[in-house]
Design a protein around this motif. Structure first.
Motif, PDB file in Angstrom:
ATOM      1  N   THR A  96       0.828  -1.211   0.000  1.00 41.94           N
ATOM      2  CA  THR A  96       0.000   0.000   0.000  1.00 41.94           C
ATOM      3  C   THR A  96       0.856   1.252   0.000  1.00 41.94           C
ATOM      4  O   THR A  96       0.683   2.152  -0.829  1.00 41.94           O
ATOM      5  CB  THR A  96      -0.935   0.013   1.225  1.00 41.94           C
ATOM      6  N   GLN A  97       1.779   1.329   0.920  1.00 45.87           N
ATOM      7  CA  GLN A  97       2.605   2.527   1.037  1.00 45.87           C
ATOM      8  C   GLN A  97       3.519   2.709  -0.170  1.00 45.87           C
ATOM      9  O   GLN A  97       3.652   3.818  -0.699  1.00 45.87           O
ATOM     10  CB  GLN A  97       3.437   2.471   2.317  1.00 45.87           C
ATOM     11  N   ALA A  98       4.162   1.652  -0.604  1.00 47.78           N
ATOM     12  CA  ALA A  98       5.086   1.748  -1.732  1.00 47.78           C
ATOM     13  C   ALA A  98       4.354   2.188  -2.998  1.00 47.78           C
ATOM     14  O   ALA A  98       4.867   2.994  -3.782  1.00 47.78           O
ATOM     15  CB  ALA A  98       5.789   0.416  -1.960  1.00 47.78           C
ATOM     16  N   ALA A  99       3.135   1.689  -3.211  1.00 45.47           N
ATOM     17  CA  ALA A  99       2.379   2.062  -4.402  1.00 45.47           C
ATOM     18  C   ALA A  99       2.015   3.545  -4.381  1.00 45.47           C
ATOM     19  O   ALA A  99       2.089   4.237  -5.404  1.00 45.47           O
ATOM     20  CB  ALA A  99       1.111   1.205  -4.497  1.00 45.47           C
ATOM     21  N   ALA A 100       1.640   4.039  -3.207  1.00 43.50           N
ATOM     22  CA  ALA A 100       1.291   5.460  -3.087  1.00 43.50           C
ATOM     23  C   ALA A 100       2.501   6.343  -3.365  1.00 43.50           C
ATOM     24  O   ALA A 100       2.397   7.379  -4.045  1.00 43.50           O
ATOM     25  CB  ALA A 100       0.723   5.740  -1.698  1.00 43.50           C
ATOM     26  N   CYS A 101       3.663   5.935  -2.863  1.00 41.41           N
ATOM     27  CA  CYS A 101       4.882   6.724  -3.053  1.00 41.41           C
ATOM     28  C   CYS A 101       5.379   6.649  -4.491  1.00 41.41           C
ATOM     29  O   CYS A 101       5.893   7.640  -5.030  1.00 41.41           O
ATOM     30  CB  CYS A 101       5.964   6.257  -2.094  1.00 41.41           C
ATOM     31  N   GLN A 102       5.226   5.486  -5.107  1.00 40.18           N
ATOM     32  CA  GLN A 102       5.618   5.351  -6.512  1.00 40.18           C
ATOM     33  C   GLN A 102       4.726   6.218  -7.393  1.00 40.18           C
ATOM     34  O   GLN A 102       5.201   6.859  -8.350  1.00 40.18           O
ATOM     35  CB  GLN A 102       5.510   3.886  -6.945  1.00 40.18           C
ATOM     36  N   GLN A 103       3.456   6.258  -7.079  1.00 41.15           N
ATOM     37  CA  GLN A 103       2.528   7.108  -7.817  1.00 41.15           C
ATOM     38  C   GLN A 103       2.921   8.585  -7.707  1.00 41.15           C
ATOM     39  O   GLN A 103       2.801   9.341  -8.676  1.00 41.15           O
ATOM     40  CB  GLN A 103       1.106   6.908  -7.282  1.00 41.15           C
ATOM     41  N   LEU A 104       3.412   8.969  -6.539  1.00 36.06           N
ATOM     42  CA  LEU A 104       3.871  10.349  -6.355  1.00 36.06           C
ATOM     43  C   LEU A 104       5.058  10.666  -7.265  1.00 36.06           C
ATOM     44  O   LEU A 104       5.052  11.672  -7.989  1.00 36.06           O
ATOM     45  CB  LEU A 104       4.248  10.577  -4.894  1.00 36.06           C
ATOM     46  N   LEU A 105       6.087   9.828  -7.240  1.00 41.45           N
ATOM     47  CA  LEU A 105       7.263  10.078  -8.067  1.00 41.45           C
ATOM     48  C   LEU A 105       6.909  10.084  -9.556  1.00 41.45           C
ATOM     49  O   LEU A 105       7.356  10.965 -10.308  1.00 41.45           O
ATOM     50  CB  LEU A 105       8.330   9.017  -7.795  1.00 41.45           C
ATOM     51  N   ASP A 106       6.104   9.104  -9.979  1.00 41.84           N
ATOM     52  CA  ASP A 106       5.729   9.025 -11.395  1.00 41.84           C
ATOM     53  C   ASP A 106       4.893  10.229 -11.807  1.00 41.84           C
ATOM     54  O   ASP A 106       5.082  10.773 -12.907  1.00 41.84           O
ATOM     55  CB  ASP A 106       4.955   7.730 -11.659  1.00 41.84           C
ATOM     56  N   GLY A 107       3.968  10.655 -10.947  1.00 41.83           N
ATOM     57  CA  GLY A 107       3.125  11.801 -11.259  1.00 41.83           C
ATOM     58  C   GLY A 107       3.921  13.086 -11.386  1.00 41.83           C
ATOM     59  O   GLY A 107       3.664  13.913 -12.267  1.00 41.83           O
ATOM     60  N   LEU A 108       4.915  13.256 -10.510  1.00 39.72           N
ATOM     61  CA  LEU A 108       5.761  14.447 -10.582  1.00 39.72           C
ATOM     62  C   LEU A 108       6.633  14.436 -11.836  1.00 39.72           C
ATOM     63  O   LEU A 108       6.804  15.472 -12.498  1.00 39.72           O
ATOM     64  CB  LEU A 108       6.645  14.533  -9.333  1.00 39.72           C
ATOM     65  N   TYR A 109       7.155  13.290 -12.177  1.00 39.28           N
ATOM     66  CA  TYR A 109       8.021  13.208 -13.355  1.00 39.28           C
ATOM     67  C   TYR A 109       7.222  13.441 -14.643  1.00 39.28           C
ATOM     68  O   TYR A 109       7.677  14.131 -15.555  1.00 39.28           O
ATOM     69  CB  TYR A 109       8.707  11.836 -13.414  1.00 39.28           C
ATOM     70  N   GLU A 110       6.011  12.878 -14.714  1.00 38.40           N
ATOM     71  CA  GLU A 110       5.200  12.968 -15.929  1.00 38.40           C
ATOM     72  C   GLU A 110       4.315  14.212 -15.962  1.00 38.40           C
ATOM     73  O   GLU A 110       3.575  14.412 -16.930  1.00 38.40           O
ATOM     74  CB  GLU A 110       4.307  11.720 -16.049  1.00 38.40           C
ATOM     75  N   ASN A 111       4.371  15.062 -14.924  1.00 42.79           N
ATOM     76  CA  ASN A 111       3.465  16.216 -14.828  1.00 42.79           C
ATOM     77  C   ASN A 111       2.009  15.762 -14.950  1.00 42.79           C
ATOM     78  O   ASN A 111       1.197  16.339 -15.695  1.00 42.79           O
ATOM     79  CB  ASN A 111       3.778  17.245 -15.919  1.00 42.79           C
ATOM     80  N   ASP A 112       1.684  14.726 -14.187  1.00 45.78           N
ATOM     81  CA  ASP A 112       0.380  14.081 -14.312  1.00 45.78           C
ATOM     82  C   ASP A 112      -0.118  13.672 -12.923  1.00 45.78           C
ATOM     83  O   ASP A 112      -0.451  12.513 -12.695  1.00 45.78           O
ATOM     84  CB  ASP A 112       0.510  12.850 -15.230  1.00 45.78           C
ATOM     85  N   MET A 113      -0.193  14.622 -12.009  1.00 46.25           N
ATOM     86  CA  MET A 113      -0.516  14.309 -10.616  1.00 46.25           C
ATOM     87  C   MET A 113      -1.940  13.797 -10.428  1.00 46.25           C
ATOM     88  O   MET A 113      -2.210  13.000  -9.530  1.00 46.25           O
ATOM     89  CB  MET A 113      -0.306  15.545  -9.745  1.00 46.25           C
ATOM     90  N   LEU A 114      -2.879  14.227 -11.266  1.00 48.32           N
ATOM     91  CA  LEU A 114      -4.289  13.882 -11.066  1.00 48.32           C
ATOM     92  C   LEU A 114      -4.840  12.928 -12.112  1.00 48.32           C
ATOM     93  O   LEU A 114      -6.038  12.668 -12.150  1.00 48.32           O
ATOM     94  CB  LEU A 114      -5.140  15.163 -11.045  1.00 48.32           C
ATOM     95  N   GLY A 115      -3.983  12.393 -12.944  1.00 50.12           N
ATOM     96  CA  GLY A 115      -4.460  11.498 -13.980  1.00 50.12           C
ATOM     97  C   GLY A 115      -5.004  12.249 -15.187  1.00 50.12           C
ATOM     98  O   GLY A 115      -4.876  13.465 -15.299  1.00 50.12           O
ATOM     99  N   LYS A 116      -5.643  11.521 -16.073  1.00 48.12           N
ATOM    100  CA  LYS A 116      -6.115  12.089 -17.324  1.00 48.12           C
ATOM    101  C   LYS A 116      -7.371  12.923 -17.102  1.00 48.12           C
ATOM    102  O   LYS A 116      -8.324  12.464 -16.476  1.00 48.12           O
ATOM    103  CB  LYS A 116      -6.414  10.974 -18.326  1.00 48.12           C
ATOM    104  N   PRO A 117      -7.416  14.153 -17.608  1.00 47.81           N
ATOM    105  CA  PRO A 117      -8.624  14.984 -17.478  1.00 47.81           C
ATOM    106  C   PRO A 117      -9.805  14.349 -18.220  1.00 47.81           C
ATOM    107  O   PRO A 117      -9.636  13.632 -19.204  1.00 47.81           O
ATOM    108  CB  PRO A 117      -8.221  16.315 -18.113  1.00 47.81           C
ATOM    109  N   SER A 118     -11.021  14.632 -17.729  1.00 51.31           N
ATOM    110  CA  SER A 118     -12.224  14.127 -18.381  1.00 51.31           C
ATOM    111  C   SER A 118     -12.822  15.156 -19.334  1.00 51.31           C
ATOM    112  O   SER A 118     -13.747  14.847 -20.077  1.00 51.31           O
ATOM    113  CB  SER A 118     -13.274  13.765 -17.324  1.00 51.31           C
ATOM    114  N   GLY A 119     -12.300  16.374 -19.308  1.00 49.88           N
ATOM    115  CA  GLY A 119     -12.823  17.440 -20.162  1.00 49.88           C
ATOM    116  C   GLY A 119     -11.707  18.345 -20.623  1.00 49.88           C
ATOM    117  O   GLY A 119     -10.582  17.900 -20.846  1.00 49.88           O
TER     118      GLY A 119
END
Length: 292
Positions: free
Chosen positions: A125-148
């Motif tokens: 659980t913790q590792a996945a949350a932290c990996q998501q943080l690093l990946d989101g910061l690197y890809e400039n994609d913190m909130l995922g794909k916009p719906s609009g």
């Protein structure tokens, strides 16, 4: 011979007649009470004598509060064009920020790495949350794909960069993202990530306060310590997300020389004002108000 029409006025007790005599104790009080009662009945009868006028008067009184009510118009949907209108400009930031067009291509290699799962108590659980943080910061994609609709821009000042995005999202997904960000200072307060050539980076995440604007908000500050070109380097980033209805503002600000938290606050405060103006069908002011 004319027949007298019966009076609609309420009858009052006749006045006493006969020679005046000594007044009995208590009688004036009863007489006064009767007179007052009669006066009250006359006023009531006068008010109710004309049914049309009375109904009209009641309607006016009842309608006054209803007429005073106003229904706020529904916000406009966020299209790409409206998202571009809602973007902040250099005028919204203090100091010497310069607006650039390359923010979508920004990627900092210090953020590339595989989270060291062995360092966590509840690893998955913790590792996945932290990996998501690093990946989101690197890809400039913190909130995922916009719906609009969505739009982004960026600003530079010396070694610092400020990434700014406005986008529409599914509200349920957006609320989940805010809850995830809120959990990071606990779930990912300290962890390591392994990059290229087994280079280890230490990462720290702490909560950060934001101006109380928008419908919901969450801020964190991320510090990554590693090496670049054989020399130690520290990257510090503010991450701020503010929800306005089903839309959100994302700000990532900082660099290897530290982070200017005031610029993060300016971007959030003025950005929410601009986004609300656009959603209400207004054109944002070219300069921020001194009273924002």
């Amino acid at each position: 011979m004319t027949t007298a029409r019966p009076s609609s006025r309420p009858s009052c007790p006749p006045r006493p007649s006969g020679p005046a005599g000594p007044t009995r104790p208590g009688r004036p009080v009863r007489g006064l009470a009767a007179a007052l009662a009669c006066g009250t009945l006359l006023v009531t009868a006068a008010a109710c004598s004309n049914g049309d006028d009375g109904a009209a008067g009641g309607s006016d009184v009842a309608a006054a509060p209803v007429a005073g009510r106003t229904t706020a118009p529904a916000p406009l949907p966020l299209t790409n064009a409206r998202a571009r209108m809602a973007l902040i400009t250099a005028a919204d930031l203090e100091d010497d920020w310069t607006q650039v067009k390359t923010a979508g291509n920004w990627h900092d290699r210090l953020l590339v790495g595989k989270v060291d799962v062995a360092r966590f108590v509840t690893a998955r659980t913790q590792a996945a949350a932290c990996q998501q943080l690093l990946d989101g910061l690197y890809e400039n994609d913190m909130l995922g794909k916009p719906s609009g609709g969505s739009a982004l821009t960026g600003f530079q000042q010396d070694e610092a960069r400020l990434f700014y995005q406005v986008a529409a999202y599914d509200k349920a997904d957006l609320d989940k993202s805010l809850a995830w960000l809120k959990s990071l200072p606990t779930e990912c307060d300290q962890f390591n990530a392994v990059g290229a050539q087994n280079a280890t980076r230490s990462v720290q995440v702490v909560a950060a306060s934001l101006p109380k604007v928008g419908d919901a908000r969450q801020g964190i500050t991320v510090t990554v310590k590693g090496s670049s070109g054989g020399s130690p380097v520290t990257l510090t980033l503010d991450v701020a997300v503010v929800r306005v209805g089903d839309d959100a503002i994302t700000v990532v600000n900082g660099g290897t020389d530290g982070v200017d938290h005031d610029s993060t606050d300016d971007a959030v405060s003025h950005g929410v004002t601009r986004l609300k103006d656009v959603l209400a069908g207004r054109t944002p002011a070219p300069q921020p108000s001194l009273f924002d």
